[in-house]
Design an enzyme around this catalytic site. Structure first.
Site, PDB file in Angstrom:
ATOM      1  N   SER A 144      -5.965   3.063   4.540  1.00 54.05           N
ATOM      2  CA  SER A 144      -5.343   2.396   3.383  1.00 54.05           C
ATOM      3  C   SER A 144      -6.347   1.591   2.562  1.00 54.05           C
ATOM      4  O   SER A 144      -6.143   0.403   2.285  1.00 54.05           O
ATOM      5  CB  SER A 144      -4.203   1.492   3.860  1.00 54.05           C
ATOM      6  OG  SER A 144      -3.377   1.122   2.783  1.00 54.05           O
ATOM      7  N   SER A 174       0.794  -1.231   0.000  1.00 57.57           N
ATOM      8  CA  SER A 174       0.000   0.000   0.000  1.00 57.57           C
ATOM      9  C   SER A 174       0.823   1.277   0.000  1.00 57.57           C
ATOM     10  O   SER A 174       0.256   2.377  -0.082  1.00 57.57           O
ATOM     11  CB  SER A 174      -0.949   0.010   1.197  1.00 57.57           C
ATOM     12  OG  SER A 174      -1.982  -0.936   1.016  1.00 57.57           O
ATOM     13  N   LYS A 215       0.015   3.769  -2.671  1.00 60.80           N
ATOM     14  CA  LYS A 215      -1.024   4.798  -2.600  1.00 60.80           C
ATOM     15  C   LYS A 215      -0.448   6.209  -2.474  1.00 60.80           C
ATOM     16  O   LYS A 215      -1.172   7.194  -2.684  1.00 60.80           O
ATOM     17  CB  LYS A 215      -1.960   4.491  -1.445  1.00 60.80           C
ATOM     18  CG  LYS A 215      -2.731   3.179  -1.640  1.00 60.80           C
ATOM     19  CD  LYS A 215      -3.661   2.907  -0.476  1.00 60.80           C
ATOM     20  CE  LYS A 215      -4.501   1.656  -0.726  1.00 60.80           C
ATOM     21  NZ  LYS A 215      -3.897   0.440  -0.154  1.00 60.80           N
ATOM     22  N   LYS A 230       3.128   6.763   4.913  1.00 63.05           N
ATOM     23  CA  LYS A 230       2.243   5.671   4.494  1.00 63.05           C
ATOM     24  C   LYS A 230       2.834   4.312   4.814  1.00 63.05           C
ATOM     25  O   LYS A 230       4.015   4.065   4.583  1.00 63.05           O
ATOM     26  CB  LYS A 230       1.986   5.763   2.981  1.00 63.05           C
ATOM     27  CG  LYS A 230       0.941   4.784   2.476  1.00 63.05           C
ATOM     28  CD  LYS A 230      -0.444   5.171   2.951  1.00 63.05           C
ATOM     29  CE  LYS A 230      -1.475   4.072   2.665  1.00 63.05           C
ATOM     30  NZ  LYS A 230      -1.362   2.926   3.608  1.00 63.05           N
TER      31      LYS A 230
END
Length: 429
Positions: free
Chosen positions: A173, A106, A109, A273
């Protein structure tokens, strides 16, 4: 009447002896020679004074670069996976684990959000345009949930602002929101992924390839170094930096959601993130703010491929190896002198041997860490023939990475005087 006996006879007047008339010639010759000699002497004396004095010359005496003194920091790199650590505006603290592209889960992202915000800019606190969840997108939720994906609940017709959609993407997420945003922006997921790869190429992320907007597909690969490049760019977007620093957000349908990045708010961490899959392991791209001499410095890093049996274990591992990196960077960055007050920076030579030096008026300091190379720049304008002692003339600056120090004035050590008339004449004898 005079008679013959008294008559006086006056003879001819004698002429001046010839020798005396000729004696005048040598004196005139001597006088002329003396006049010529005096005139020549005067011309000889005046001639040097008519020639312009050469301008003083300046010779730089400090090197073009130097190294911050002290022991270079020892970075506690993770033993497994990749890592990279950089200080914004200063430079890299290094990397570990090689440069082979690996799945990033993720962390993908970050690029999804970056593309959305560059295509649809919003400021801090702004919500931006709205997007509506389609029936097909809502219908896909149960299958996505069955695969164990990270999601936010959605229903057909639910309306999200751009800001809310980005919060769903970056905090809990949500893979499904990555797909919803991609279709909203580009019309299809495929078209959006093409934008992601074009953006990566434009940013110089040469070891990165995206196959989906969420990172669920293990075909999406990158490196720690490339993700630091992207993170530095993303953190310059005010809305992005604001969202990734949030611990919670309130969204339509889902209600309150939490940020998976539990480091936010600790050790100066302000984002960015997390990511975790079986193929990628635990991943984290992070940013932390360090205060140095009243200035805020951002540390950006990435850690990829931390092992674990599931997401909680993987994230716990990546958080555990990231904390020492953040603390080491924070402890290493400081203000360091590279030229001391009074140090000679340049030598000035005037005509006929006159000499002075230009010295640093105070310490020249840079933001960096021991062992880091620093560039020294010296700017000295043309020096006048007379320069008093302690006169400011010229400046020196130091640059560590992209941060340039404030210029420090240079001061003359002793007075530089032009030569006297007698010195100029004597020099040319």
């Amino acid at each position: 009447m005079l008679d013959a006996a008294t008559t006086q006879v006056i003879g001819p007047v004698p002429t001046r002896p010839p020798g005396r008339r000729r004696a005048r010639g040598p004196w005139m010759l001597i006088s002329g020679l003396l006049t010529l000699l005096l005139a020549g002497t005067a011309l000889f004396a005046v001639a040097p004074l008519r020639r312009p004095l050469p301008a003083p010359t300046v010779t730089r005496t400090v090197p073009a670069s130097t190294v911050i003194p002290g022991t270079a920091p020892v970075v506690p790199w993770p033993k497994i996976g990749q890592a990279a650590l950089s200080v914004e505006g200063v430079g890299s603290l290094g990397t570990s684990g090689g440069s082979k592209p690996v799945p990033i889960a993720s962390v993908t992202k970050v690029m999804t959000a970056y593309v959305i915000l560059t295509e649809h800019p919003i400021g801090r606190g702004e919500h931006g345009p709205k997007l509506t969840v389609s029936s097909a997108q809502a219908a896909a939720y149960p299958k996505e949930q069955a695969r164990g994906e990270s999601l936010v609940p959605v229903v057909a017709g639910a309306v999200f602002t751009e800001r809310q959609a980005l919060q769903a993407l970056l905090l809990p997420s949500a893979n499904n929101m990555a797909r919803i945003l991609a279709a909203w922006d580009a019309g299809s997921i495929e078209a959006f992924v093409a934008k992601m790869n074009d953006t990566a190429a434009a940013l110089g992320m040469t070891h990165t390839h995206y196959t989906d907007p969420s990172g669920y597909d293990p075909g999406t690969v990158s490196t720690a170094v490339d993700q630091v490049i992207l993170a530095r760019k993303a953190m310059k977007l005010p809305a992005f930096a604001e969202i990734v620093a949030q611990k919670t957000a309130t969204l339509p349908v889902a209600g309150t959601v939490r940020n998976y990045n539990s480091l936010v708010g600790h050790d100066g961490v302000v984002g960015i993130k997390t990511g975790s899959t079986d193929e990628a392991g635990g991943c984290l791209v992070f940013a932390a703010v360090v205060k140095v001499d009243g200035r805020k410095i951002t540390v950006v890093g990435a850690v990829l491929g931390q092992p674990g049996a599931n997401t909680p274990v993987q994230l716990a591992r990546v958080f555990r190896v990231t904390r020492p990196l953040v603390r080491t960077a924070a402890g290493a960055i400081g203000v360091h002198p590279v030229v001391r007050a009074g140090d000679e920076v340049a030598l000035v030579r005037g005509p006929l041997g006159a000499v002075t030096t230009l010295d640093a008026a105070r310490d020249v300091t840079v933001v960096g860490w021991p062992g880091m190379r620093v560039r020294l720049d010296v700017d000295v304008p043309e020096v006048p023939a007379r320069l008093p002692a302690e006169a400011e003339h010229g400046r020196i600056t130091a640059a560590a990475g992209g941060i340039v120090s404030a210029g420090v004035p240079l001061r003359s050590a002793v007075e530089l005087e032009p030569p006297s008339t007698w010195d100029r004449i004597r020099q040319h004898r």
